[in-house]
Design a protein around this motif. Structure first.
Motif, PDB file in Angstrom:
ATOM      1  N   SER A  24       0.864  -1.147  -0.108  1.00 56.17           N
ATOM      2  CA  SER A  24      -0.011  -0.006  -0.216  1.00 56.17           C
ATOM      3  C   SER A  24       0.990   1.640   0.145  1.00 56.17           C
ATOM      4  O   SER A  24       0.066   2.657   0.192  1.00 56.17           O
ATOM      5  N   THR A  25       1.839   0.721   0.105  1.00 58.75           N
ATOM      6  CA  THR A  25       3.012   2.603   0.060  1.00 58.75           C
ATOM      7  C   THR A  25       3.491   2.572  -1.298  1.00 58.75           C
ATOM      8  O   THR A  25       4.161   3.925  -1.698  1.00 58.75           O
ATOM      9  N   TYR A  26       2.976   1.711  -1.661  1.00 61.25           N
ATOM     10  CA  TYR A  26       3.807   2.124  -3.561  1.00 61.25           C
ATOM     11  C   TYR A  26       2.990   2.439  -4.346  1.00 61.25           C
ATOM     12  O   TYR A  26       1.768   1.464  -4.069  1.00 61.25           O
ATOM     13  N   ALA A  27       3.198   3.125  -5.901  1.00 61.67           N
ATOM     14  CA  ALA A  27       2.798   3.284  -6.817  1.00 61.67           C
ATOM     15  C   ALA A  27       2.551   2.211  -7.475  1.00 61.67           C
ATOM     16  O   ALA A  27       3.964   2.009  -7.635  1.00 61.67           O
ATOM     17  N   MET A  28       1.484   1.911  -7.933  1.00 62.02           N
ATOM     18  CA  MET A  28       1.938   0.691  -9.261  1.00 62.02           C
ATOM     19  C   MET A  28       1.533   0.768 -10.669  1.00 62.02           C
ATOM     20  O   MET A  28       0.356   2.003 -10.862  1.00 62.02           O
ATOM     21  N   GLY A  29       1.710   0.647 -11.323  1.00 58.49           N
ATOM     22  CA  GLY A  29       1.522   0.461 -13.397  1.00 58.49           C
ATOM     23  C   GLY A  29       1.819  -0.852 -13.625  1.00 58.49           C
ATOM     24  O   GLY A  29       2.204  -1.945 -13.183  1.00 58.49           O
ATOM     25  N   TRP A  30       0.983  -0.450 -14.609  1.00 55.82           N
ATOM     26  CA  TRP A  30       1.050  -1.657 -15.955  1.00 55.82           C
ATOM     27  C   TRP A  30       2.205  -1.313 -17.241  1.00 55.82           C
ATOM     28  O   TRP A  30       1.853  -0.301 -17.777  1.00 55.82           O
ATOM     29  N   PHE A  31       2.743  -2.553 -17.556  1.00 62.59           N
ATOM     30  CA  PHE A  31       3.732  -2.214 -19.550  1.00 62.59           C
ATOM     31  C   PHE A  31       3.631  -3.049 -19.366  1.00 62.59           C
ATOM     32  O   PHE A  31       2.949  -4.683 -19.677  1.00 62.59           O
ATOM     33  N   ARG A  32       3.489  -2.422 -21.262  1.00 66.09           N
ATOM     34  CA  ARG A  32       2.991  -4.150 -22.033  1.00 66.09           C
ATOM     35  C   ARG A  32       4.244  -4.142 -23.196  1.00 66.09           C
ATOM     36  O   ARG A  32       4.740  -3.252 -23.700  1.00 66.09           O
ATOM     37  N   GLN A  33       4.494  -5.021 -23.486  1.00 61.13           N
ATOM     38  CA  GLN A  33       5.468  -5.516 -24.618  1.00 61.13           C
ATOM     39  C   GLN A  33       5.171  -6.866 -25.429  1.00 61.13           C
ATOM     40  O   GLN A  33       5.318  -7.587 -25.409  1.00 61.13           O
ATOM     41  N   ALA A  34       4.571  -5.509 -26.941  1.00 60.68           N
ATOM     42  CA  ALA A  34       4.584  -6.121 -28.256  1.00 60.68           C
ATOM     43  C   ALA A  34       5.604  -6.698 -29.080  1.00 60.68           C
ATOM     44  O   ALA A  34       6.798  -6.091 -28.278  1.00 60.68           O
ATOM     45  N   SER A  80      -0.528   2.016 -18.190  1.00 63.81           N
ATOM     46  CA  SER A  80      -1.228   2.927 -16.444  1.00 63.81           C
ATOM     47  C   SER A  80      -0.896   3.294 -15.424  1.00 63.81           C
ATOM     48  O   SER A  80       0.064   1.905 -15.331  1.00 63.81           O
ATOM     49  N   SER A  81      -1.026   3.657 -14.611  1.00 64.97           N
ATOM     50  CA  SER A  81      -0.224   4.093 -13.746  1.00 64.97           C
ATOM     51  C   SER A  81      -1.136   4.254 -12.832  1.00 64.97           C
ATOM     52  O   SER A  81      -2.644   4.768 -12.419  1.00 64.97           O
ATOM     53  N   ILE A  82      -1.495   3.650 -10.751  1.00 61.97           N
ATOM     54  CA  ILE A  82      -2.359   4.293  -9.880  1.00 61.97           C
ATOM     55  C   ILE A  82      -0.976   4.671  -8.498  1.00 61.97           C
ATOM     56  O   ILE A  82      -0.405   3.710  -8.621  1.00 61.97           O
ATOM     57  N   ASP A  83      -2.068   5.724  -7.892  1.00 57.72           N
ATOM     58  CA  ASP A  83      -1.549   5.780  -6.796  1.00 57.72           C
ATOM     59  C   ASP A  83      -1.270   5.037  -5.514  1.00 57.72           C
ATOM     60  O   ASP A  83      -2.650   4.155  -5.235  1.00 57.72           O
ATOM     61  N   ARG A  84      -0.784   5.311  -4.119  1.00 56.81           N
ATOM     62  CA  ARG A  84      -0.984   4.935  -3.521  1.00 56.81           C
ATOM     63  C   ARG A  84      -2.191   4.080  -3.028  1.00 56.81           C
ATOM     64  O   ARG A  84      -2.442   3.009  -2.344  1.00 56.81           O
ATOM     65  N   SER A  85      -3.324   4.849  -2.824  1.00 58.13           N
ATOM     66  CA  SER A  85      -4.708   5.441  -2.523  1.00 58.13           C
ATOM     67  C   SER A  85      -5.435   4.985  -3.271  1.00 58.13           C
ATOM     68  O   SER A  85      -6.656   4.165  -2.879  1.00 58.13           O
ATOM     69  N   GLY A  86      -5.084   4.447  -4.349  1.00 51.82           N
ATOM     70  CA  GLY A  86      -5.943   4.486  -5.456  1.00 51.82           C
ATOM     71  C   GLY A  86      -7.313   5.432  -5.968  1.00 51.82           C
ATOM     72  O   GLY A  86      -8.381   4.829  -7.337  1.00 51.82           O
ATOM     73  N   ARG A  87      -6.991   6.613  -5.492  1.00 56.60           N
ATOM     74  CA  ARG A  87      -7.467   8.172  -6.348  1.00 56.60           C
ATOM     75  C   ARG A  87      -6.889   8.272  -6.599  1.00 56.60           C
ATOM     76  O   ARG A  87      -7.450   9.095  -8.143  1.00 56.60           O
ATOM     77  N   ASN A  88      -5.915   8.284  -7.563  1.00 57.45           N
ATOM     78  CA  ASN A  88      -5.231   8.931  -8.966  1.00 57.45           C
ATOM     79  C   ASN A  88      -4.705   7.988  -9.536  1.00 57.45           C
ATOM     80  O   ASN A  88      -3.911   6.922  -9.739  1.00 57.45           O
ATOM     81  N   THR A  89      -5.043   8.024 -11.504  1.00 56.89           N
ATOM     82  CA  THR A  89      -4.647   7.152 -12.838  1.00 56.89           C
ATOM     83  C   THR A  89      -4.424   8.067 -13.352  1.00 56.89           C
ATOM     84  O   THR A  89      -4.834   9.148 -14.008  1.00 56.89           O
ATOM     85  N   ILE A 125      -7.525   0.614 -14.156  1.00 53.83           N
ATOM     86  CA  ILE A 125      -6.703   0.310 -13.489  1.00 53.83           C
ATOM     87  C   ILE A 125      -7.276   0.651 -12.265  1.00 53.83           C
ATOM     88  O   ILE A 125      -7.466   1.439 -11.759  1.00 53.83           O
ATOM     89  N   SER A 126      -7.274  -0.627 -11.233  1.00 52.75           N
ATOM     90  CA  SER A 126      -7.688  -0.447  -9.918  1.00 52.75           C
ATOM     91  C   SER A 126      -6.764  -1.395  -8.683  1.00 52.75           C
ATOM     92  O   SER A 126      -5.570  -1.924  -9.651  1.00 52.75           O
ATOM     93  N   ARG A 127      -6.991  -0.547  -7.639  1.00 54.88           N
ATOM     94  CA  ARG A 127      -5.802  -1.912  -6.299  1.00 54.88           C
ATOM     95  C   ARG A 127      -6.771  -2.221  -5.375  1.00 54.88           C
ATOM     96  O   ARG A 127      -7.884  -1.549  -4.944  1.00 54.88           O
ATOM     97  N   ASP A 128      -6.289  -3.259  -5.003  1.00 53.47           N
ATOM     98  CA  ASP A 128      -7.382  -3.458  -3.067  1.00 53.47           C
ATOM     99  C   ASP A 128      -5.620  -3.945  -2.260  1.00 53.47           C
ATOM    100  O   ASP A 128      -5.244  -4.911  -2.695  1.00 53.47           O
ATOM    101  N   ASN A 129      -5.245  -2.645  -1.827  1.00 51.50           N
ATOM    102  CA  ASN A 129      -4.431  -2.892  -0.977  1.00 51.50           C
ATOM    103  C   ASN A 129      -4.806  -4.462   0.479  1.00 51.50           C
ATOM    104  O   ASN A 129      -3.436  -4.048   0.647  1.00 51.50           O
ATOM    105  N   ALA A 130      -5.735  -4.649   0.400  1.00 54.60           N
ATOM    106  CA  ALA A 130      -6.368  -5.669   1.257  1.00 54.60           C
ATOM    107  C   ALA A 130      -5.463  -6.934   1.307  1.00 54.60           C
ATOM    108  O   ALA A 130      -5.485  -8.202   1.244  1.00 54.60           O
TER     109      ALA A 130
END
Length: 118
Positions: free
Chosen positions: A30-40, A49-58, A70-75
């Motif tokens: 829950s302390t990290y921003a997370m992101g998705w990347f892709r490679q064709a 895409s990316s999402i901040d620690r709280s999930g409120r900013n994408t 993008i979404s996250r479930d810190n639990a």
């Protein structure tokens, strides 16, 4: 060190949907921003895409805006990527990562293959 395991990829037809999941080890997810990347094939890895620690900013790459969420479930130490209206150009290996802005930091998971047929 955080370890990441992606899942949820597959072979689908254009217009279909998939939901990718990325489970992270460790108690500090829950302390990290997370992101998705892709490679064709034959291309550089790109930010999706990316999402901040709280999930409120994408943030989203222009190519996926309005189609991916993008979404996250810190639990559950999990970040998701809901992909709708898939296109053949979305075909790639998708990986998640800790991010700062749109830049990955730390290690990558093994990725999950998404193949979209026309």
């Amino acid at each position: 060190q955080v370890q990441l395991v992606e899942s949820g990829g597959g072979l689908v037809q254009a217009g279909a949907s998939l939901r990718l999941s990325c489970v992270a080890s460790g108690r500090t997810f829950s302390t990290y921003a997370m992101g998705w990347f892709r490679q064709a094939p034959g291309k550089e890895r790109e930010f999706v895409s990316s999402i901040d620690r709280s999930g409120r900013n994408t943030n989203y790459a222009e190519a996926v805006k309005g189609r991916f969420t993008i979404s996250r479930d810190n639990a559950k130490n999990t970040v998701y990527l809901q992909m709708n209206s898939l296109k053949p150009e979305d075909t790639a290996v998708y990986c998640c990562s800790l991010v700062v802005g749109q830049r990955n930091v730390g290690s990558w998971g093994q990725g999950t293959q998404v193949t979209v047929s026309s």
